[in-house]
Design a protein around this motif. Structure first.
Motif, short mmCIF file in Angstrom:
data_model
loop_
_atom_site.label_atom_id
_atom_site.label_comp_id
_atom_site.label_asym_id
_atom_site.label_seq_id
_atom_site.Cartn_x
_atom_site.Cartn_y
_atom_site.Cartn_z
N ASN A 1 0.91 -1.09 -0.06
CA ASN A 1 0.08 0.01 0.06
C ASN A 1 0.86 1.36 -0.08
O ASN A 1 0.56 2.06 -0.92
N ARG B 1 1.25 4.15 -3.10
CA ARG B 1 0.93 5.69 -2.67
C ARG B 1 2.33 6.43 -3.03
O ARG B 1 2.04 7.27 -3.71
N GLN C 1 -5.85 -2.85 -4.22
CA GLN C 1 -4.55 -2.10 -4.35
C GLN C 1 -3.84 -2.33 -5.90
O GLN C 1 -3.44 -1.33 -6.28
N GLU D 1 -8.29 6.21 -0.42
CA GLU D 1 -7.43 5.85 -1.29
C GLU D 1 -8.04 5.98 -2.72
O GLU D 1 -7.26 6.03 -3.67
N GLU E 1 -7.24 9.49 -3.90
CA GLU E 1 -5.74 9.73 -4.17
C GLU E 1 -5.28 9.32 -5.39
O GLU E 1 -4.62 9.96 -6.15
#
Length: 470
Positions: free
Chosen positions: A75, A79, A106, A139, A142
């Motif tokens: 994760n 990112r 993910q 998430e 983002e």
């Protein structure tokens, strides 16, 4: 009852100590691992990715087959944009038994961040019916924002960030990205306004403090920028960038001796190439102001060698050379600076055109060509790859990538793209619409989707309709 001998008493005491050590040490180690994982999750929630990685190092060392540790590492690296590492850790998380649906999410978000924003559509459609936890919604926001920014679809990125802020008005990350977008456009007033909003919620947020200081310095307000830089030097784990900004403020305020001492001290430490270039540029300007032309030329030449694409460095070096009577060398640097300005102007015009026609692969190739000529090959490759996302058989993009891979001695990839280019050349070339297939009707194209609060509405909602294509 027989009395216990001293020797037997000592033996039992030693045995008790050994027993306690054998049980307490594993319990202490387990508690330490749990604390590190809890802290890493908190830092992930705050967007502190580098610190989260440092807190995951100990759990990985102690439990290298932990599914949770590998999932959190996947994760975090995802990112950060380190997709290869992210995929390796996510594969291990799945292998060691982590929940498959979370790993799959993910992997989808990696595709979205890379620019395949349509990969999020099934997830968003499904989440429009079923509630999604807030951390998952964040998430997705983002990843979508990063994906649109990777495609330079700035308006779409702003739509996602605006909707994120409507949902979570006190969220730091979307305002930070909006500020960075304004900085790209040299809109320092709006950037400063975003940083002020962040600091009203989180007064000690280091990126916001540093950004606010930079925006004020860009507006030529060194007096106002100075306290922000000073606060950063107190709070930042690595205060180097803030100290460089502090030195810039001091120079502009006429406190050259202090600025020079600070920069000299920084140069004795560990600086990035960009920071070294900035430090020598500042020393060069200080020397130029004091009419120490030899020192000015030396520092400014070093700065140009470290960062040859920076126009301001070449302009300053040309000025120093001219004052030293070296007109021919000064003219050479002025010509190079002018070429860089023309390249920047060309890229700016291309980006403006892309904002109007985001699905035009030719414009993306034009941007790639401009970046390649300007000395930014990695960025150029990203634009060529984005063109292929729109048109997988785009001949010019394949030819450009083939040339690039040949130049860096990767013949297999070069041959693959050369073959695609040849096959594309054998097919009739049809004009491509600015919009992809399925968006050719008379009505406006669909806008991006985004997340919303779990409590009051389905967490993934379509955004308000906006004028213009996505």
């Amino acid at each position: 009852m027989r009395r216990m001998t001293p020797a037997r008493r000592i033996l039992l005491l030693v045995a008790a100590c050994v027993f306690l050590a054998c049980t307490a040490v594993p319990a202490w180690r387990g508690a330490k691992i749990a604390y590190h994982l809890h802290t890493a999750r908190y830092l992930l929630g705050q967007g502190e990715l580098a610190q989260a990685l440092s807190w995951l190092a100990y759990p990985l060392q102690e439990q290298p087959r932990s599914a949770e540790v590998h999932y959190l590492l996947g994760n975090t690296y995802r990112r950060q944009g380190n997709f290869d590492r992210a995929l390796r850790h996510l594969a291990k998380a799945r292998q060691y038994g982590w929940r498959r649906e979370e790993v799959d999410l993910q992997v989808v978000l990696i595709d979205v961040q890379r620019g395949d924003v349509e990969a999020a559509d099934p997830l968003l459609d499904r989440a429009a019916v079923h509630a999604v936890p807030d951390d998952v919604a964040v998430e997705v926001y983002e990843a979508l924002a990063k994906g649109y920014l990777a495609l330079h679809r700035i308006e779409d990125a702003m739509v996602v960030l605006d909707t994120w802020i409507q949902w979570q008005p006190r969220a730091v990350q979307p305002r930070l990205w909006r500020a960075r977008i304004h900085e790209r456009e040299n809109d320092w007033d709006r950037a400063a306004a975003e940083y002020r909003q962040i600091l009203s919620v989180k007064p000690d947020d280091v990126p916001a403090l540093l950004g606010m200081a930079g925006a004020l310095l860009a507006r030529n307000e060194p007096v106002q920028a100075l306290p922000y830089f000073r606060r950063c030097t107190e709070l930042a784990p690595d205060p180097t960038q803030a100290q460089l900004g502090l030195a810039q403020c001091l120079r502009r305020l006429g406190r050259g001796a202090e600025a020079g001492q600070l920069i000299a001290r920084l140069l004795r430490g560990s600086l990035t190439l960009e920071q070294q270039a900035t430090a020598h540029y500042e020393l060069g300007l200080l020397a130029l102001a004091d009419h120490r032309l030899h020192a000015a030329i030396r520092h400014l030449q070093t700065a140009v060698d470290l960062a040859p694409q920076h126009i301001a460095l070449r302009d300053a070096l040309a000025e120093a050379l001219e004052k030293a009577g070296k007109s021919r060398q000064a003219a050479s640097h002025r010509q190079q600076a002018e070429r860089l300005r023309q390249q920047e102007d060309r890229i700016s015009r291309l980006l403006a055109a892309l904002a109007e026609s985001p699905h035009n692969p030719d414009l993306r190739c034009d941007a790639g060509d401009a970046l390649m000529q300007g000395g930014y090959p990695r960025e150029a490759v990203r634009w060529y790859m984005n063109a292929l996302k729109i048109d997988p058989e785009h001949r010019r993009a394949h030819e450009s990538l083939a040339r690039y891979y040949e130049a860096i001695d990767m013949p297999d990839l070069a041959a693959e793209h050369r073959q695609h280019a040849t096959q594309a050349g054998a097919q009739p070339q049809l004009s491509k619409p600015d919009q992809p297939d399925g968006l050719r009707g008379d009505g406006p194209p669909p806008t991006p989707k985004a997340c919303g609060p779990v409590q009051d509405q389905p967490p993934l909602q379509k955004l308000e309709q906006r004028a213009g294509p996505p």
